[in-house]
Design a protein around this motif. Structure first.
Motif, PDB file in Angstrom:
ATOM      1  N   HIS A  63       0.851  -1.192   0.000  1.00 55.67           N
ATOM      2  CA  HIS A  63       0.000   0.000   0.000  1.00 55.67           C
ATOM      3  C   HIS A  63       0.886   1.242   0.000  1.00 55.67           C
ATOM      4  CE1 HIS A  63      -2.962   2.927   1.472  1.00 55.67           C
ATOM      5  NE2 HIS A  63      -3.820   2.141   0.869  1.00 55.67           N
ATOM      6  N   GLU A  64       0.427   2.294  -0.650  1.00 51.67           N
ATOM      7  CA  GLU A  64       1.249   3.505  -0.764  1.00 51.67           C
ATOM      8  C   GLU A  64       1.494   4.170   0.586  1.00 51.67           C
ATOM      9  OE1 GLU A  64      -1.540   2.940  -2.431  1.00 51.67           O
ATOM     10  OE2 GLU A  64      -1.485   3.661  -4.494  1.00 51.67           O
ATOM     11  N   ILE A  65       0.510   4.105   1.463  1.00 49.64           N
ATOM     12  CA  ILE A  65       0.579   4.911   2.686  1.00 49.64           C
ATOM     13  C   ILE A  65       0.744   4.056   3.934  1.00 49.64           C
ATOM     14  CG2 ILE A  65      -0.620   6.605   4.124  1.00 49.64           C
ATOM     15  CD1 ILE A  65      -2.190   7.395   1.577  1.00 49.64           C
ATOM     16  N   GLY A  66      -0.117   3.056   4.050  1.00 46.01           N
ATOM     17  CA  GLY A  66      -0.111   2.288   5.292  1.00 46.01           C
ATOM     18  C   GLY A  66      -0.623   3.184   6.413  1.00 46.01           C
ATOM     19  N   GLY A  67       0.256   3.646   7.261  1.00 51.30           N
ATOM     20  CA  GLY A  67      -0.177   4.591   8.291  1.00 51.30           C
ATOM     21  C   GLY A  67      -0.473   3.904   9.606  1.00 51.30           C
ATOM     22  N   PRO A  68      -0.608   4.697  10.663  1.00 52.81           N
ATOM     23  CA  PRO A  68      -0.790   4.139  12.007  1.00 52.81           C
ATOM     24  C   PRO A  68      -2.110   3.397  12.200  1.00 52.81           C
ATOM     25  CG  PRO A  68      -1.021   6.530  12.032  1.00 52.81           C
ATOM     26  CD  PRO A  68      -0.540   6.154  10.666  1.00 52.81           C
ATOM     27  N   LEU A  69      -3.090   3.647  11.313  1.00 44.03           N
ATOM     28  CA  LEU A  69      -4.383   2.970  11.470  1.00 44.03           C
ATOM     29  C   LEU A  69      -4.560   1.855  10.435  1.00 44.03           C
ATOM     30  CD1 LEU A  69      -6.759   6.015  12.110  1.00 44.03           C
ATOM     31  CD2 LEU A  69      -5.791   4.461  13.780  1.00 44.03           C
ATOM     32  N   ALA A  70      -3.490   1.507   9.744  1.00 42.64           N
ATOM     33  CA  ALA A  70      -3.584   0.517   8.670  1.00 42.64           C
ATOM     34  C   ALA A  70      -4.212  -0.781   9.172  1.00 42.64           C
ATOM     35  CB  ALA A  70      -2.213   0.240   8.089  1.00 42.64           C
ATOM     36  N   ASP A  71      -5.022  -1.388   8.301  1.00 46.50           N
ATOM     37  CA  ASP A  71      -5.702  -2.650   8.608  1.00 46.50           C
ATOM     38  C   ASP A  71      -6.595  -2.557   9.846  1.00 46.50           C
ATOM     39  OD1 ASP A  71      -4.622  -3.908   6.409  1.00 46.50           O
ATOM     40  OD2 ASP A  71      -2.794  -4.446   7.499  1.00 46.50           O
ATOM     41  N   TYR A  72      -7.189  -1.407  10.058  1.00 45.67           N
ATOM     42  CA  TYR A  72      -8.180  -1.222  11.118  1.00 45.67           C
ATOM     43  C   TYR A  72      -7.638  -1.614  12.497  1.00 45.67           C
ATOM     44  CZ  TYR A  72     -11.008  -0.821   6.979  1.00 45.67           C
ATOM     45  OH  TYR A  72     -11.502  -0.430   5.754  1.00 45.67           O
ATOM     46  N   GLY A  73      -6.469  -1.109  12.802  1.00 45.08           N
ATOM     47  CA  GLY A  73      -5.909  -1.275  14.125  1.00 45.08           C
ATOM     48  C   GLY A  73      -5.147   0.006  14.439  1.00 45.08           C
ATOM     49  N   ILE A  74      -4.650   0.080  15.643  1.00 42.59           N
ATOM     50  CA  ILE A  74      -3.855   1.260  15.990  1.00 42.59           C
ATOM     51  C   ILE A  74      -2.446   0.795  16.321  1.00 42.59           C
ATOM     52  CG2 ILE A  74      -3.556   3.157  17.606  1.00 42.59           C
ATOM     53  CD1 ILE A  74      -6.539   3.362  17.801  1.00 42.59           C
ATOM     54  N   ALA A  75      -1.491   1.309  15.564  1.00 39.81           N
ATOM     55  CA  ALA A  75      -0.105   0.903  15.774  1.00 39.81           C
ATOM     56  C   ALA A  75       0.289   1.193  17.216  1.00 39.81           C
ATOM     57  CB  ALA A  75       0.803   1.650  14.803  1.00 39.81           C
ATOM     58  N   GLY A  76       0.876   0.221  17.876  1.00 35.96           N
ATOM     59  CA  GLY A  76       1.347   0.445  19.242  1.00 35.96           C
ATOM     60  C   GLY A  76       0.402  -0.079  20.301  1.00 35.96           C
ATOM     61  N   ILE A  77      -0.848  -0.361  19.908  1.00 36.43           N
ATOM     62  CA  ILE A  77      -1.771  -0.957  20.885  1.00 36.43           C
ATOM     63  C   ILE A  77      -1.820  -2.462  20.645  1.00 36.43           C
ATOM     64  CG2 ILE A  77      -4.141  -1.072  21.730  1.00 36.43           C
ATOM     65  CD1 ILE A  77      -4.463   1.807  21.190  1.00 36.43           C
ATOM     66  N   ASP A  78      -1.359  -3.229  21.624  1.00 34.96           N
ATOM     67  CA  ASP A  78      -1.240  -4.674  21.432  1.00 34.96           C
ATOM     68  C   ASP A  78      -2.549  -5.411  21.661  1.00 34.96           C
ATOM     69  OD1 ASP A  78       1.368  -4.499  20.740  1.00 34.96           O
ATOM     70  OD2 ASP A  78       2.128  -4.723  22.796  1.00 34.96           O
ATOM     71  N   ASN A  79      -3.400  -4.837  22.487  1.00 39.94           N
ATOM     72  CA  ASN A  79      -4.689  -5.468  22.754  1.00 39.94           C
ATOM     73  C   ASN A  79      -5.574  -5.374  21.500  1.00 39.94           C
ATOM     74  OD1 ASN A  79      -7.434  -5.777  23.450  1.00 39.94           O
ATOM     75  ND2 ASN A  79      -6.909  -5.462  25.612  1.00 39.94           N
ATOM     76  N   ASP A  80      -5.873  -6.530  20.880  1.00 43.97           N
ATOM     77  CA  ASP A  80      -6.630  -6.550  19.628  1.00 43.97           C
ATOM     78  C   ASP A  80      -7.993  -5.879  19.755  1.00 43.97           C
ATOM     79  OD1 ASP A  80      -4.724  -7.714  18.134  1.00 43.97           O
ATOM     80  OD2 ASP A  80      -5.578  -9.735  18.117  1.00 43.97           O
ATOM     81  N   PHE A  81      -8.661  -6.195  20.852  1.00 40.80           N
ATOM     82  CA  PHE A  81     -10.016  -5.668  21.057  1.00 40.80           C
ATOM     83  C   PHE A  81      -9.997  -4.138  21.065  1.00 40.80           C
ATOM     84  CE2 PHE A  81     -14.019  -4.830  23.054  1.00 40.80           C
ATOM     85  CZ  PHE A  81     -14.813  -5.924  22.730  1.00 40.80           C
ATOM     86  N   LEU A  82      -9.054  -3.599  21.834  1.00 40.15           N
ATOM     87  CA  LEU A  82      -8.922  -2.148  21.967  1.00 40.15           C
ATOM     88  C   LEU A  82      -8.485  -1.513  20.655  1.00 40.15           C
ATOM     89  CD1 LEU A  82      -9.469  -0.697  24.589  1.00 40.15           C
ATOM     90  CD2 LEU A  82      -6.998  -0.512  24.950  1.00 40.15           C
ATOM     91  N   SER A  83      -7.518  -2.176  20.020  1.00 40.17           N
ATOM     92  CA  SER A  83      -6.937  -1.646  18.793  1.00 40.17           C
ATOM     93  C   SER A  83      -7.978  -1.564  17.678  1.00 40.17           C
ATOM     94  CB  SER A  83      -5.767  -2.558  18.382  1.00 40.17           C
ATOM     95  OG  SER A  83      -5.183  -2.101  17.206  1.00 40.17           O
ATOM     96  N   THR A  84      -8.702  -2.654  17.456  1.00 41.05           N
ATOM     97  CA  THR A  84      -9.736  -2.677  16.421  1.00 41.05           C
ATOM     98  C   THR A  84     -10.867  -1.714  16.769  1.00 41.05           C
ATOM     99  OG1 THR A  84      -9.247  -5.009  15.990  1.00 41.05           O
ATOM    100  CG2 THR A  84     -11.322  -4.169  15.157  1.00 41.05           C
TER     101      THR A  84
END
Lengths: 117, 238
Positions: A63-84
């Motif tokens: 992907h050209e950008i990716g970004g901290p929210l790529a793939d409907y998660g938040i980079a740096g948050i390990d908890n899947d539930f919270l991240s999604t």
């Protein structure tokens, strides 16, 4: 705009926030119709990674950008539930802001020629 | 293992064809802005913002379909067409796709024109044409509205999927060995089942809005002139 409309909008937004923020964690993890169609012909391992064969999905590029929210998660948050969930909430608010804001700016102003009620 | 990307990834369709569809999508969106402005008033503008946000949310909710290992999710064309009309509805779906590509890394930015053409242009147009037809011939009841929403949603999903097959025929990057029919078949069958899910979600959403605020359903306003609130069980008095 009247108060009843705002009430409806607030209710609708709350539903969207709950769906994207909570229910999204119970969504099926399997590839969707498009993705799975493009994987026809390939052999996949248990994690869905392509390990053999030949299929259109092998031509995928980064992907050209990716970004901290790529793939409907938040980079740096390990908890899947919270991240999604949080990424979903941000997405709903962002989409509402961008779409609602843009539509508000280009809307027809003044008294409507033919009243729509 | 989560495969959360749901739109066309970079590299799937070649550059020239992606660019061609970017031009088509841009032209279509320009037309939608021009025509949609006539619909957008103080009430429809925030409603359209809500529709876009709702479609974003529900697109995240992949549901399982007939075959193990395959899921589906809402595209949203019929919901948007029903609630805010074809022009603004197409713009709603386009905004969702742009946000997903730019912020959520879902769907290549270079592939946006392809996705917008399939889901925002084709999907919404087919849905609205069916809505316009069915609302006129079906009984003006909740059941009639639900059937209209269901059928419009189902057909629009299959047509959008076939839009992708057309694009793949024009510019697909993998050599299918002449087996485009195979891709068309899997896309058609999976999206027929996804369309059933889309139809149920669309019918539920539209009937709910029509019960609470029938005046906020664009299709009921635009397609049934000279009729007061059309869904029974609702006062419709403001």
């Amino acid at each position: 705009m009247n108060r009843r409309l705002w009430g409806f909008l607030a209710g609708g937004l709350l539903v969207a926030l709950l769906l994207a923020g909570v229910v999204s964690n119970f969504a099926s993890p399997h590839p969707d119709g498009l993705d799975s169609s493009l994987r026809q012909g390939c052999t996949l391992d248990a994690d869905g990674e392509i390990i053999g064969g030949s299929c259109p999905a092998q031509q995928e590029k980064e992907h050209e950008i990716g970004g901290p929210l790529a793939d409907y998660g938040i980079a740096g948050i390990d908890n899947d539930f919270l991240s999604t969930g949080l990424s979903g909430v941000l997405g709903v608010l962002l989409t509402f802001g961008v779409a609602g804001g843009a539509f508000w700016l280009v809307r027809r102003r003044g008294t409507p020629a033919s009243s729509q009620g | 293992m989560e495969t959360l990307a749901m739109h066309i990834s970079n590299g799937i369709i070649n550059g020239p064809v992606a660019a061609l569809f970017a031009v088509i999508a841009l032209a279509a969106m320009a037309l939608c802005v021009q025509r949609g402005r006539l619909d957008l008033d103080d009430r429809l503008a925030p409603m359209a913002g809500l529709v876009a946000a709702f479609v974003f949310a529900v697109q995240m909710l992949n549901f399982p379909i007939f075959t193990a290992g395959v899921s589906g999710h809402l595209l949203g064309g019929a919901i948007a067409a029903m609630l805010v009309g074809p022009w603004v509805g197409a713009l709603c779906i386009a905004v969702v796709l742009v946000v997903q590509a730019l912020v959520f890394g879902d769907g290549g930015v270079a592939m946006l024109g392809l996705s917008i053409t399939n889901m925002a242009v084709l999907g919404v147009a087919v849905a609205y044409l069916l809505i316009a037809l069915l609302l006129r011939v079906l009984p003006r009841t909740t059941a009639g509205l639900a059937v209209t929403a269901f059928v419009a949603a189902l057909v629009s999903v299959v047509v959008a999927a076939m839009g992708f097959v057309l694009q793949y025929w024009l510019g697909g990057t993998a050599d299918l060995g002449g087996n485009l029919a195979g891709l068309a078949g899997t896309m058609a069958v999976s999206h027929l089942f996804i369309g059933i899910g889309e139809g149920l979600i669309t019918a539920t959403t539209v009937v709910t809005v029509a019960r609470v605020r029938p005046d906020l359903v664009y299709a009921l306003r635009a397609l049934k002139p000279a009729q007061p609130a059309t869904v029974p069980t609702v006062g419709g008095v403001r």
